[in-house]
Each structure stands twice: as C-alpha cells, then as structure tokens.
Design a protein around this motif. Sequence first.
Motif, PDB file in Angstrom:
ATOM      1  N   GLU A   1      -4.974  -4.340  -3.322  1.00 43.51           N
ATOM      2  CA  GLU A   1      -5.035  -2.928  -3.569  1.00 43.51           C
ATOM      3  C   GLU A   1      -4.035  -2.193  -3.452  1.00 43.51           C
ATOM      4  O   GLU A   1      -2.965  -2.704  -2.861  1.00 43.51           O
ATOM      5  N   LEU A   2      -3.660  -1.162  -4.199  1.00 48.72           N
ATOM      6  CA  LEU A   2      -2.495  -0.295  -3.936  1.00 48.72           C
ATOM      7  C   LEU A   2      -2.521   0.431  -2.728  1.00 48.72           C
ATOM      8  O   LEU A   2      -3.562   1.195  -2.300  1.00 48.72           O
ATOM      9  N   VAL A   3      -1.446   0.387  -2.192  1.00 47.64           N
ATOM     10  CA  VAL A   3      -1.216   1.151  -1.020  1.00 47.64           C
ATOM     11  C   VAL A   3      -0.610   2.616  -1.131  1.00 47.64           C
ATOM     12  O   VAL A   3      -1.104   3.705  -0.880  1.00 47.64           O
ATOM     13  N   ALA A   4       0.633   2.487  -1.968  1.00 49.20           N
ATOM     14  CA  ALA A   4       1.363   3.527  -2.319  1.00 49.20           C
ATOM     15  C   ALA A   4       2.071   3.470  -3.463  1.00 49.20           C
ATOM     16  O   ALA A   4       2.683   2.168  -3.689  1.00 49.20           O
ATOM     17  N   SER A   5       2.497   4.409  -4.207  1.00 47.51           N
ATOM     18  CA  SER A   5       3.377   4.065  -5.452  1.00 47.51           C
ATOM     19  C   SER A   5       4.092   5.229  -5.609  1.00 47.51           C
ATOM     20  O   SER A   5       3.869   6.482  -5.082  1.00 47.51           O
ATOM     21  N   SER A   6       5.364   5.038  -6.382  1.00 47.18           N
ATOM     22  CA  SER A   6       6.167   5.998  -6.620  1.00 47.18           C
ATOM     23  C   SER A   6       6.925   5.801  -7.972  1.00 47.18           C
ATOM     24  O   SER A   6       7.155   4.801  -8.309  1.00 47.18           O
ATOM     25  N   THR A   7       7.106   7.019  -8.693  1.00 51.73           N
ATOM     26  CA  THR A   7       7.816   7.183  -9.900  1.00 51.73           C
ATOM     27  C   THR A   7       8.969   7.821  -9.877  1.00 51.73           C
ATOM     28  O   THR A   7       9.494   8.662  -9.098  1.00 51.73           O
ATOM     29  N   SER A   8       9.868   7.449 -10.755  1.00 53.55           N
ATOM     30  CA  SER A   8      11.359   8.017 -11.050  1.00 53.55           C
ATOM     31  C   SER A   8      11.392   9.548 -10.891  1.00 53.55           C
ATOM     32  O   SER A   8      12.263  10.253 -10.713  1.00 53.55           O
ATOM     33  N   ASP A   9      10.131  10.107 -11.547  1.00 52.70           N
ATOM     34  CA  ASP A   9      10.209  11.605 -11.437  1.00 52.70           C
ATOM     35  C   ASP A   9       9.860  12.216 -10.330  1.00 52.70           C
ATOM     36  O   ASP A   9       9.551  13.391 -10.313  1.00 52.70           O
ATOM     37  N   GLY A  10       9.609  11.472  -9.294  1.00 52.47           N
ATOM     38  CA  GLY A  10       9.273  12.206  -8.114  1.00 52.47           C
ATOM     39  C   GLY A  10       7.658  12.008  -7.564  1.00 52.47           C
ATOM     40  O   GLY A  10       7.494  12.434  -6.556  1.00 52.47           O
ATOM     41  N   SER A  11       6.902  11.595  -8.607  1.00 53.61           N
ATOM     42  CA  SER A  11       5.474  11.599  -8.198  1.00 53.61           C
ATOM     43  C   SER A  11       4.994  10.462  -7.167  1.00 53.61           C
ATOM     44  O   SER A  11       5.740   9.328  -7.392  1.00 53.61           O
ATOM     45  N   THR A  12       4.252  10.569  -6.467  1.00 53.71           N
ATOM     46  CA  THR A  12       3.717   9.588  -5.454  1.00 53.71           C
ATOM     47  C   THR A  12       2.078   9.575  -5.262  1.00 53.71           C
ATOM     48  O   THR A  12       1.325  10.433  -5.841  1.00 53.71           O
ATOM     49  N   ASP A  13       1.539   8.486  -4.919  1.00 59.01           N
ATOM     50  CA  ASP A  13       0.237   8.137  -4.887  1.00 59.01           C
ATOM     51  C   ASP A  13      -0.057   7.376  -3.920  1.00 59.01           C
ATOM     52  O   ASP A  13       0.727   6.549  -3.554  1.00 59.01           O
ATOM     53  N   TYR A  14      -1.074   7.837  -3.000  1.00 63.77           N
ATOM     54  CA  TYR A  14      -1.471   7.116  -1.989  1.00 63.77           C
ATOM     55  C   TYR A  14      -3.006   6.494  -2.207  1.00 63.77           C
ATOM     56  O   TYR A  14      -3.834   7.393  -2.261  1.00 63.77           O
ATOM     57  N   ALA A  15      -3.469   5.368  -1.468  1.00 60.90           N
ATOM     58  CA  ALA A  15      -4.816   4.970  -0.996  1.00 60.90           C
ATOM     59  C   ALA A  15      -5.152   6.377  -0.132  1.00 60.90           C
ATOM     60  O   ALA A  15      -4.614   6.477   0.875  1.00 60.90           O
ATOM     61  N   ASP A  16      -6.617   6.531  -0.294  1.00 61.66           N
ATOM     62  CA  ASP A  16      -7.140   7.590   0.904  1.00 61.66           C
ATOM     63  C   ASP A  16      -6.985   6.860   2.181  1.00 61.66           C
ATOM     64  O   ASP A  16      -6.844   7.537   3.375  1.00 61.66           O
ATOM     65  N   SER A  17      -7.225   5.427   2.327  1.00 64.27           N
ATOM     66  CA  SER A  17      -6.993   4.948   3.903  1.00 64.27           C
ATOM     67  C   SER A  17      -5.814   5.073   4.526  1.00 64.27           C
ATOM     68  O   SER A  17      -5.655   4.871   5.732  1.00 64.27           O
ATOM     69  N   VAL A  18      -4.652   5.423   3.704  1.00 62.16           N
ATOM     70  CA  VAL A  18      -3.377   5.408   4.179  1.00 62.16           C
ATOM     71  C   VAL A  18      -2.837   6.948   4.175  1.00 62.16           C
ATOM     72  O   VAL A  18      -1.816   7.150   4.885  1.00 62.16           O
ATOM     73  N   LYS A  19      -3.366   7.756   3.614  1.00 62.62           N
ATOM     74  CA  LYS A  19      -3.069   9.199   3.429  1.00 62.62           C
ATOM     75  C   LYS A  19      -2.676   9.734   4.777  1.00 62.62           C
ATOM     76  O   LYS A  19      -3.395   9.766   5.694  1.00 62.62           O
ATOM     77  N   GLY A  20      -1.601  10.604   4.950  1.00 58.38           N
ATOM     78  CA  GLY A  20      -1.236  10.994   6.349  1.00 58.38           C
ATOM     79  C   GLY A  20      -0.623  10.279   7.260  1.00 58.38           C
ATOM     80  O   GLY A  20       0.066  10.733   8.206  1.00 58.38           O
ATOM     81  N   ARG A  21      -0.684   9.051   6.963  1.00 59.11           N
ATOM     82  CA  ARG A  21      -0.114   7.805   7.947  1.00 59.11           C
ATOM     83  C   ARG A  21       0.929   7.020   7.261  1.00 59.11           C
ATOM     84  O   ARG A  21       1.926   6.661   8.017  1.00 59.11           O
ATOM     85  N   PHE A  22       1.077   6.621   5.847  1.00 64.52           N
ATOM     86  CA  PHE A  22       2.032   6.107   5.358  1.00 64.52           C
ATOM     87  C   PHE A  22       2.970   7.147   4.387  1.00 64.52           C
ATOM     88  O   PHE A  22       2.295   8.054   3.795  1.00 64.52           O
ATOM     89  N   THR A  23       4.237   6.809   4.329  1.00 63.55           N
ATOM     90  CA  THR A  23       5.092   7.430   3.468  1.00 63.55           C
ATOM     91  C   THR A  23       6.035   6.647   2.541  1.00 63.55           C
ATOM     92  O   THR A  23       6.557   5.681   3.273  1.00 63.55           O
ATOM     93  N   ILE A  24       5.756   6.687   1.343  1.00 67.15           N
ATOM     94  CA  ILE A  24       6.721   5.818   0.254  1.00 67.15           C
ATOM     95  C   ILE A  24       8.058   6.613  -0.075  1.00 67.15           C
ATOM     96  O   ILE A  24       7.733   8.080  -0.134  1.00 67.15           O
ATOM     97  N   SER A  25       9.130   5.935  -0.011  1.00 62.31           N
ATOM     98  CA  SER A  25      10.199   6.880  -0.489  1.00 62.31           C
ATOM     99  C   SER A  25      11.249   5.628  -1.094  1.00 62.31           C
ATOM    100  O   SER A  25      11.100   4.401  -0.899  1.00 62.31           O
TER     101      SER A  25
END
Length: 112
Positions: free
Chosen positions: A43-67
């Motif tokens: 499953e997807l945990v978190a993603s990042s695109t070069s334009d600065g967009s990020t996306d997170y699985a609901d289960s990790v929002k507020g706990r995980f950070t992608i950079s």
Amino acid sequence: QVQLVESGGGLVQPGGSLRLTCQVSKKFDFLGWYRQAPGKQRELVASSTSDGSTDYADSVKGRFTISRDDAKNTVYLEMNSLKPEDTAVYYCRAAGTFLVYWGQGTQVTVSA
C-alpha cells in the motif's frame, strides 16, 4: 541502470521514531514510500512529486512526513508515534513517464 537503495529501518518501541532514506541513482518526478505487511497487499504510505505535492495514507497522516532533496536524488520518510500496525517492509518507488522502479525494501518492526 536505475538503483534505489533504502536504509533506516529497524526495531523500535511503540511511540518511537524512525527515519527512512532512499537514495536514487537519477532524478524522478514521482517518489514514494509503500509498505507491505505479512499477508497484506502493498500500500501507498506517502508520495512526493517535484512540484511540491505530497500525499499520505489516512493511517499515517499527522505522524509521517515525506521529504526530498532533489540535489541528492534522495527521498526521506520521517515516522513518528509509531504503532505496532506500522510494522511492514517499506519500499521506495520512483516513477517516470513510462517506467517504475522499486527498491529492495527495509524492514520496520514496531514492538515492545
């Protein structure tokens, strides 16, 4: 040949933190972290695109950070307030226009 090398996994107690690192051999627009627990689908945990967009699985929002550091072709996953249900093999994924690449995975185990 494209290579993705993950590091930073390990054993941590509930409530603890880990930082995963994925070193990629070339630049990609899309970089993401996925995980697969025993008996479950990847499953997807978190993603990042070069334009600065990020996306997170609901289960990790507020706990995980992608950079990401595009100068180093590296993506990170900062994981805080870890729970036993976060236990899984974590994979780095890089995607271009037509091709997708995966790392070998790094084990994260959250247990007392």
